[in-house]
Design a protein around this motif. Structure first.
Motif, PDB file in Angstrom:
ATOM      1  N   GLU A   1       0.994  -1.229  -0.061  1.00 27.67           N
ATOM      2  CA  GLU A   1       0.060   0.049   0.131  1.00 27.67           C
ATOM      3  C   GLU A   1       0.920   1.261   0.022  1.00 27.67           C
ATOM      4  OE1 GLU A   1      -2.912   2.594   3.226  1.00 27.67           O
ATOM      5  OE2 GLU A   1      -3.207   0.038   2.946  1.00 27.67           O
ATOM      6  N   LYS A   2       1.908   1.319   0.724  1.00 27.18           N
ATOM      7  CA  LYS A   2       2.617   2.607   0.843  1.00 27.18           C
ATOM      8  C   LYS A   2       4.000   2.647   0.299  1.00 27.18           C
ATOM      9  CE  LYS A   2      -0.053   3.921   4.942  1.00 27.18           C
ATOM     10  NZ  LYS A   2      -0.125   4.508   6.043  1.00 27.18           N
ATOM     11  N   GLY A   3       4.660   1.187   0.135  1.00 27.09           N
ATOM     12  CA  GLY A   3       5.985   1.150  -0.165  1.00 27.09           C
ATOM     13  C   GLY A   3       6.949   1.025   0.788  1.00 27.09           C
ATOM     14  N   VAL A   4       8.252   1.002   0.597  1.00 30.50           N
ATOM     15  CA  VAL A   4       9.225   0.840   1.659  1.00 30.50           C
ATOM     16  C   VAL A   4       9.361   2.410   2.263  1.00 30.50           C
ATOM     17  CG1 VAL A   4      11.820   0.521   1.942  1.00 30.50           C
ATOM     18  CG2 VAL A   4      10.565  -0.732   0.285  1.00 30.50           C
TER      19      VAL A   4
ATOM     20  N   ASP B   1      14.701  -6.340   7.696  1.00 27.76           N
ATOM     21  CA  ASP B   1      13.694  -6.844   6.629  1.00 27.76           C
ATOM     22  C   ASP B   1      13.202  -5.819   5.906  1.00 27.76           C
ATOM     23  OD1 ASP B   1      13.639  -9.391   8.138  1.00 27.76           O
ATOM     24  OD2 ASP B   1      12.132  -8.943   9.041  1.00 27.76           O
ATOM     25  N   TRP B   2      13.382  -4.494   6.263  1.00 31.07           N
ATOM     26  CA  TRP B   2      12.990  -3.537   5.696  1.00 31.07           C
ATOM     27  C   TRP B   2      13.942  -2.858   4.586  1.00 31.07           C
ATOM     28  CZ3 TRP B   2       8.550  -2.015   4.267  1.00 31.07           C
ATOM     29  CH2 TRP B   2       7.152  -1.748   4.934  1.00 31.07           C
ATOM     30  N   VAL B   3      15.106  -2.963   4.859  1.00 28.29           N
ATOM     31  CA  VAL B   3      16.253  -2.490   3.852  1.00 28.29           C
ATOM     32  C   VAL B   3      16.404  -3.521   2.899  1.00 28.29           C
ATOM     33  CG1 VAL B   3      18.808  -2.238   3.490  1.00 28.29           C
ATOM     34  CG2 VAL B   3      17.480  -1.093   5.515  1.00 28.29           C
ATOM     35  N   SER B   4      16.042  -4.926   3.159  1.00 20.64           N
ATOM     36  CA  SER B   4      16.112  -5.969   2.237  1.00 20.64           C
ATOM     37  C   SER B   4      14.992  -5.762   1.205  1.00 20.64           C
ATOM     38  CB  SER B   4      16.127  -7.322   2.669  1.00 20.64           C
ATOM     39  OG  SER B   4      14.707  -7.532   3.358  1.00 20.64           O
TER      40      SER B   4
ATOM     41  N   ILE C   1      24.726 -16.209  15.250  1.00 19.66           N
ATOM     42  CA  ILE C   1      24.360 -17.057  14.167  1.00 19.66           C
ATOM     43  C   ILE C   1      23.154 -16.544  13.407  1.00 19.66           C
ATOM     44  CG2 ILE C   1      23.336 -19.345  13.789  1.00 19.66           C
ATOM     45  CD1 ILE C   1      24.753 -19.876  16.499  1.00 19.66           C
ATOM     46  N   ASP C   2      22.095 -16.054  13.922  1.00 16.79           N
ATOM     47  CA  ASP C   2      20.970 -15.469  13.367  1.00 16.79           C
ATOM     48  C   ASP C   2      21.245 -14.310  12.535  1.00 16.79           C
ATOM     49  OD1 ASP C   2      19.447 -17.753  13.972  1.00 16.79           O
ATOM     50  OD2 ASP C   2      18.635 -16.601  15.812  1.00 16.79           O
ATOM     51  N   VAL C   3      22.183 -13.373  12.938  1.00 18.65           N
ATOM     52  CA  VAL C   3      22.580 -12.004  12.345  1.00 18.65           C
ATOM     53  C   VAL C   3      23.132 -12.482  11.043  1.00 18.65           C
ATOM     54  CG1 VAL C   3      23.937  -9.994  12.397  1.00 18.65           C
ATOM     55  CG2 VAL C   3      22.659 -10.542  14.241  1.00 18.65           C
ATOM     56  N   ARG C   4      24.036 -13.117  11.237  1.00 23.66           N
ATOM     57  CA  ARG C   4      24.918 -13.823  10.062  1.00 23.66           C
ATOM     58  C   ARG C   4      24.017 -14.393   9.132  1.00 23.66           C
ATOM     59  NH1 ARG C   4      30.604 -14.015  11.632  1.00 23.66           N
ATOM     60  NH2 ARG C   4      31.066 -15.429  10.149  1.00 23.66           N
ATOM     61  N   LYS C   5      23.276 -15.120   9.540  1.00 22.39           N
ATOM     62  CA  LYS C   5      22.355 -15.923   8.533  1.00 22.39           C
ATOM     63  C   LYS C   5      21.477 -15.032   7.830  1.00 22.39           C
ATOM     64  CE  LYS C   5      19.240 -18.355  10.489  1.00 22.39           C
ATOM     65  NZ  LYS C   5      18.451 -19.302  11.399  1.00 22.39           N
ATOM     66  N   ILE C   6      20.981 -13.773   8.372  1.00 22.51           N
ATOM     67  CA  ILE C   6      20.136 -12.878   7.755  1.00 22.51           C
ATOM     68  C   ILE C   6      20.705 -12.012   7.070  1.00 22.51           C
ATOM     69  CG2 ILE C   6      18.307 -11.300   8.420  1.00 22.51           C
ATOM     70  CD1 ILE C   6      17.506 -13.165  10.776  1.00 22.51           C
ATOM     71  N   ILE C   7      21.717 -11.379   7.299  1.00 26.19           N
ATOM     72  CA  ILE C   7      22.436 -10.185   6.567  1.00 26.19           C
ATOM     73  C   ILE C   7      23.241 -10.768   5.267  1.00 26.19           C
ATOM     74  CG2 ILE C   7      22.787  -8.950   8.710  1.00 26.19           C
ATOM     75  CD1 ILE C   7      25.803  -9.452   8.636  1.00 26.19           C
ATOM     76  N   MET C   8      23.524 -11.845   5.125  1.00 24.12           N
ATOM     77  CA  MET C   8      24.284 -12.565   4.003  1.00 24.12           C
ATOM     78  C   MET C   8      23.181 -12.455   2.766  1.00 24.12           C
ATOM     79  SD  MET C   8      26.658 -15.247   5.547  1.00 24.12           S
ATOM     80  CE  MET C   8      27.454 -15.790   3.960  1.00 24.12           C
ATOM     81  N   PRO C   9      21.929 -13.267   2.905  1.00 33.44           N
ATOM     82  CA  PRO C   9      21.220 -13.071   1.771  1.00 33.44           C
ATOM     83  C   PRO C   9      20.273 -11.704   1.710  1.00 33.44           C
ATOM     84  CG  PRO C   9      20.177 -14.367   3.596  1.00 33.44           C
ATOM     85  CD  PRO C   9      21.467 -13.859   3.837  1.00 33.44           C
ATOM     86  N   GLY C  10      19.920 -11.168   2.901  1.00 35.08           N
ATOM     87  CA  GLY C  10      19.097  -9.967   2.740  1.00 35.08           C
ATOM     88  C   GLY C  10      19.795  -8.530   2.533  1.00 35.08           C
ATOM     89  N   LEU C  11      21.039  -8.426   3.104  1.00 39.23           N
ATOM     90  CA  LEU C  11      21.677  -7.337   2.626  1.00 39.23           C
ATOM     91  C   LEU C  11      22.838  -7.571   1.783  1.00 39.23           C
ATOM     92  CD1 LEU C  11      21.858  -5.740   6.035  1.00 39.23           C
ATOM     93  CD2 LEU C  11      20.196  -5.512   4.628  1.00 39.23           C
ATOM     94  N   GLY C  12      23.292  -8.721   1.181  1.00 32.38           N
ATOM     95  CA  GLY C  12      23.969  -9.107   0.418  1.00 32.38           C
ATOM     96  C   GLY C  12      25.418  -8.860   1.098  1.00 32.38           C
TER      97      GLY C  12
END
Length: 190
Positions: free
Chosen positions: A57-60, A97-100, A131-142
């Motif tokens: 509805e509103k975009g990023v 999540d939002w930046v990705s 563990i979770d930070v590494r797991k998420i920033i690799m695909p999410g933020l490249g």
């Protein structure tokens, strides 16, 4: 050689947060390694909880774009996270999540070198959150995540009144991590 630009922030915005102390210690160490350091607070990038309907509805939100622009303006990033219920805090996860969600090519925030650290009053120092930070920033933020990491256990006792990391083993780890982060980020300097 030009000094690389490194962005530093904590996954908590609470006054006196241990992750904030770790972020400050990392910023000092990065500067000692000839990096141009920018510290920011996620409090300045307030975002709604990620919701696909909101996005449709509103975009990023503009604050997510501002955060992505900050990342894009730096060759490296250091994230210090606390551990909440054996994982990263929702504030940090939501920001990632939002930046990705920013479309590829709109803001070139991907392919930056990242160092990560955690702090906790517990004995393992937030290791599960990392563990979770590494797991998420690799695909999410490249993110290109360096292998070194720092976990500051019993963090309430690990810093002096001036914010210096006085626990010997974590201080040594932080020095090595920051040195490597600067070396790799320097390779991305135009």
């Amino acid at each position: 050689m030009a000094s690389p630009k490194i962005l530093v922030f904590a996954g908590s915005i609470r006054t006196g947060a241990l992750s904030g102390k770790l972020a400050a210690a990392a910023a000092k160490e990065l500067a000692l390694n000839d990096a141009e350091v920018t510290k920011l607070s996620l409090a300045d990038y307030e975002l709604p909880i990620y919701n696909g309907d909101f996005e449709k509805e509103k975009g990023v939100p503009e604050n997510a774009k501002k955060l992505a622009r900050q990342i894009a303006a730096h060759q490296g990033v250091f994230i210090a996270t606390p551990e909440y219920n054996s994982t990263m805090p929702p504030l940090l996860k939501n920001a990632i999540d939002w930046v990705s969600r920013i479309k590829p090519g709109e803001i070139p925030y991907r392919n930056r070198v990242y160092g990560v650290g955690s702090s906790s009053d517990g004995p393992v120092g937030g290791a599960r959150a990392l563990i979770d930070v590494r797991k998420i920033i690799m695909p999410g933020l490249g993110a290109i995540v360096i292998p070194e990491k720092i976990e500051v256990g019993r963090a309430g006792e690990a810093f002096d009144e001036s914010g210096n990391l006085i626990a010997e083993a974590p201080a040594k780890l932080l020095k090595g991590l920051c040195k490597h982060l600067v070396e790799l980020a320097r390779r991305l300097v135009d």
